[in-house]
Structure formats: C-alpha cells, structure tokens
Design a protein around this motif. Structure first.
Motif, mmCIF file in Angstrom:
data_model
loop_
_atom_site.group_PDB
_atom_site.id
_atom_site.type_symbol
_atom_site.label_atom_id
_atom_site.label_comp_id
_atom_site.label_asym_id
_atom_site.label_seq_id
_atom_site.Cartn_x
_atom_site.Cartn_y
_atom_site.Cartn_z
ATOM 1 N N GLU A 55 5.264 20.445 -27.133
ATOM 2 C CA GLU A 55 5.315 21.905 -27.300
ATOM 3 C C GLU A 55 6.449 22.501 -26.462
ATOM 4 O OE1 GLU A 55 1.465 23.619 -26.555
ATOM 5 O OE2 GLU A 55 0.574 22.637 -28.291
ATOM 6 N N LYS A 56 6.617 21.994 -25.238
ATOM 7 C CA LYS A 56 7.715 22.475 -24.389
ATOM 8 C C LYS A 56 9.064 22.134 -25.013
ATOM 9 C CE LYS A 56 5.230 22.166 -19.996
ATOM 10 N NZ LYS A 56 5.111 21.440 -18.728
ATOM 11 N N GLU A 57 9.184 20.908 -25.503
ATOM 12 C CA GLU A 57 10.438 20.485 -26.134
ATOM 13 C C GLU A 57 10.717 21.332 -27.381
ATOM 14 O OE1 GLU A 57 12.517 16.485 -28.077
ATOM 15 O OE2 GLU A 57 10.512 16.356 -27.213
ATOM 16 N N ASN A 58 9.686 21.589 -28.149
ATOM 17 C CA ASN A 58 9.830 22.403 -29.359
ATOM 18 C C ASN A 58 10.305 23.812 -28.991
ATOM 19 O OD1 ASN A 58 9.703 23.343 -31.965
ATOM 20 N ND2 ASN A 58 7.488 23.234 -32.133
ATOM 21 N N HIS B 261 -3.174 14.692 -24.839
ATOM 22 C CA HIS B 261 -3.058 16.099 -24.422
ATOM 23 C C HIS B 261 -1.737 16.332 -23.688
ATOM 24 C CE1 HIS B 261 -4.369 20.086 -23.280
ATOM 25 N NE2 HIS B 261 -4.056 19.811 -22.033
ATOM 26 N N LEU B 262 -1.398 15.437 -22.775
ATOM 27 C CA LEU B 262 -0.130 15.566 -22.042
ATOM 28 C C LEU B 262 1.066 15.448 -22.990
ATOM 29 C CD1 LEU B 262 -0.814 13.487 -18.793
ATOM 30 C CD2 LEU B 262 -0.531 15.955 -18.987
ATOM 31 N N GLU B 263 0.994 14.504 -23.919
ATOM 32 C CA GLU B 263 2.078 14.335 -24.884
ATOM 33 C C GLU B 263 2.227 15.593 -25.740
ATOM 34 O OE1 GLU B 263 3.539 11.332 -28.471
ATOM 35 O OE2 GLU B 263 1.598 11.014 -27.520
ATOM 36 N N SER B 264 1.105 16.180 -26.122
ATOM 37 C CA SER B 264 1.124 17.408 -26.919
ATOM 38 C C SER B 264 1.788 18.539 -26.139
ATOM 39 C CB SER B 264 -0.306 17.795 -27.298
ATOM 40 O OG SER B 264 -0.336 19.062 -27.896
ATOM 41 N N GLU B 265 1.436 18.684 -24.869
ATOM 42 C CA GLU B 265 2.045 19.729 -24.041
ATOM 43 C C GLU B 265 3.558 19.523 -23.911
ATOM 44 O OE1 GLU B 265 -0.102 19.664 -20.349
ATOM 45 O OE2 GLU B 265 -1.592 21.104 -21.069
ATOM 46 N N ASN B 266 3.968 18.269 -23.691
ATOM 47 C CA ASN B 266 5.396 17.980 -23.559
ATOM 48 C C ASN B 266 6.144 18.271 -24.859
ATOM 49 O OD1 ASN B 266 5.173 17.191 -20.885
ATOM 50 N ND2 ASN B 266 4.862 15.052 -21.385
ATOM 51 N N ASP C 163 -6.655 12.261 -22.727
ATOM 52 C CA ASP C 163 -5.819 12.890 -21.701
ATOM 53 C C ASP C 163 -4.343 12.632 -21.967
ATOM 54 O OD1 ASP C 163 -8.104 13.785 -20.460
ATOM 55 O OD2 ASP C 163 -8.069 12.281 -18.855
#
Length: 124
Positions: A63-66, A56-61, A53
């Motif tokens: 992606e947003k930063e990217n 997953h949250l780190e990945s989403e963050n 989990d």
C-alpha cells in the motif's frame, strides 16, 4: 458402547483391571497420541498466525509503495503538461522550421538514442 472405542467420552467405559497390562499400554498410547496432536495443533495455529502477520506486513508495504507510485505518476503527469505547454509556447517561435522534415530537425538518427535534457523543476 464397546470398551476400547476411540470415543472421547470415557464415562461409559470401564477402567482396565490392574492385571491387564494391554489396557494400560493402550491408555498410555492414547494419552501420548493426544498430547502429540495437541502440540501439532498448537504449532499449526502458531504458523497460521505468523503467516497472517507476514501477509499483513506485506500488504502494508505494498500500500505504501502504491501510494508512492501514484504520487510519482501525478508528478510526471503534471511535468508532461508543463512540458507540453512549454512546447506549445515555443512552436510559434520556430516559424522557419514548420515545414522541415524530422531528419532535418532532429538529425538522421532520430529515435536511435535519447538525449537527456535538463528541465527546471517546478513546485508541485
């Protein structure tokens, strides 16, 4: 199969006789060991789920930063094109300075510091 083996299939083993305290103690230890192992496995699965989990949250963050950084790169690229066009349009107006050295145009400390120039923003 021998009595007292650690095999999970107990259908082939005999129950210890009521007078055999050693067999009873072994069974209690076995049950306690299984319970302890069950709890440890449960905790391990819970930690694994929490880690997944978190990733997953780190990945989403990220992606947003990217996406935000890509948007900024696009904006800066467009601004650089705009400024290059402004410079190209302005260069012909500076006919008297075409043969001047960089020191003459920018001063003796060219490159030693940056001057901040206000640039009008244009719509994206």
């Amino acid at each position: 199969m021998a009595q007292g083996s650690d095999n999970n299939d107990t259908s082939y083993t005999k129950s210890p006789s009521p007078g055999n305290k050693q067999g009873s103690t072994d069974d209690v230890r076995k049950v306690m060991r299984r319970e302890k192992n069950r709890i440890a496995a449960q905790k391990s699965r819970m930690r694994q789920t929490q880690k997944a989990d978190s990733l997953h949250l780190e990945s989403e963050n990220l992606e947003k930063e990217n996406a935000a950084l890509r948007k900024e790169v696009k904006r800066l690229t467009e601004e650089a094109k705009y400024l290059s066009t402004v410079l190209s349009n302005h260069e012909p107006l500076c006919t008297g300075l075409s043969g001047a050295s960089p020191e003459m145009l920018y001063g003796a400390h060219h490159g030693a510091f940056h001057q901040h120039i206000s640039v009008p923003h244009y719509p994206l």
